[in-house]
Design an enzyme around this catalytic site. Structure first.
Site, PDB file in Angstrom:
ATOM      1  N   ARG A  87      10.306  -1.892   3.626  1.00 37.56           N
ATOM      2  CA  ARG A  87      10.158  -0.765   2.706  1.00 37.56           C
ATOM      3  C   ARG A  87      10.879  -1.054   1.401  1.00 37.56           C
ATOM      4  O   ARG A  87      11.866  -1.766   1.381  1.00 37.56           O
ATOM      5  CB  ARG A  87      10.731   0.496   3.352  1.00 37.56           C
ATOM      6  CG  ARG A  87       9.977   0.927   4.588  1.00 37.56           C
ATOM      7  CD  ARG A  87      10.677   2.099   5.256  1.00 37.56           C
ATOM      8  NE  ARG A  87       9.993   2.497   6.460  1.00 37.56           N
ATOM      9  CZ  ARG A  87      10.227   1.985   7.660  1.00 37.56           C
ATOM     10  NH1 ARG A  87      11.149   1.047   7.817  1.00 37.56           N
ATOM     11  NH2 ARG A  87       9.546   2.399   8.707  1.00 37.56           N
ATOM     12  N   HIS A 147       0.842  -1.181   0.000  1.00 39.09           N
ATOM     13  CA  HIS A 147       0.000   0.000   0.000  1.00 39.09           C
ATOM     14  C   HIS A 147       0.882   1.237   0.000  1.00 39.09           C
ATOM     15  O   HIS A 147       2.033   1.191   0.404  1.00 39.09           O
ATOM     16  CB  HIS A 147      -0.954   0.019   1.189  1.00 39.09           C
ATOM     17  CG  HIS A 147      -0.264   0.011   2.522  1.00 39.09           C
ATOM     18  ND1 HIS A 147       0.272  -1.136   3.070  1.00 39.09           N
ATOM     19  CD2 HIS A 147      -0.012   0.993   3.396  1.00 39.09           C
ATOM     20  CE1 HIS A 147       0.811  -0.855   4.240  1.00 39.09           C
ATOM     21  NE2 HIS A 147       0.663   0.442   4.462  1.00 39.09           N
TER      22      HIS A 147
END
Length: 73
Positions: free
Chosen positions: A28, A9
């Site tokens: 990440r 997302h």
């Protein structure tokens, strides 16, 4: 909107509040000065899709005592 574990997302614009359990399990892949682990992220994603309508929770107004609060179904 609810996103399960291992679902990617990103926020492209606007305001958003993200509620998560306490955890250090964040992977990440970009757009951050923090550590990025692209290979790990690509290996852990589910790569499944569902229509957005199935991921949005309806808001129901519940009346309790003298307070009204929003509850998600």
């Amino acid at each position: 909107m609810f996103l399960g574990p291992n679902e990617p997302h990103a926020y492209l614009f606007g305001d958003c509040v993200e509620c998560m359990a306490t955890s250090d399990n964040v992977v990440r892949a970009g757009l951050t000065p923090k550590f990025k682990d692209v290979d790990c992220l690509c290996n852990m994603l589910t790569y499944t899709t569902e229509p957005a309508e199935q991921q949005v929770y309806a808001i129901n107004q519940a009346r309790t005592h003298t307070h009204t609060r929003s509850m998600y179904a």
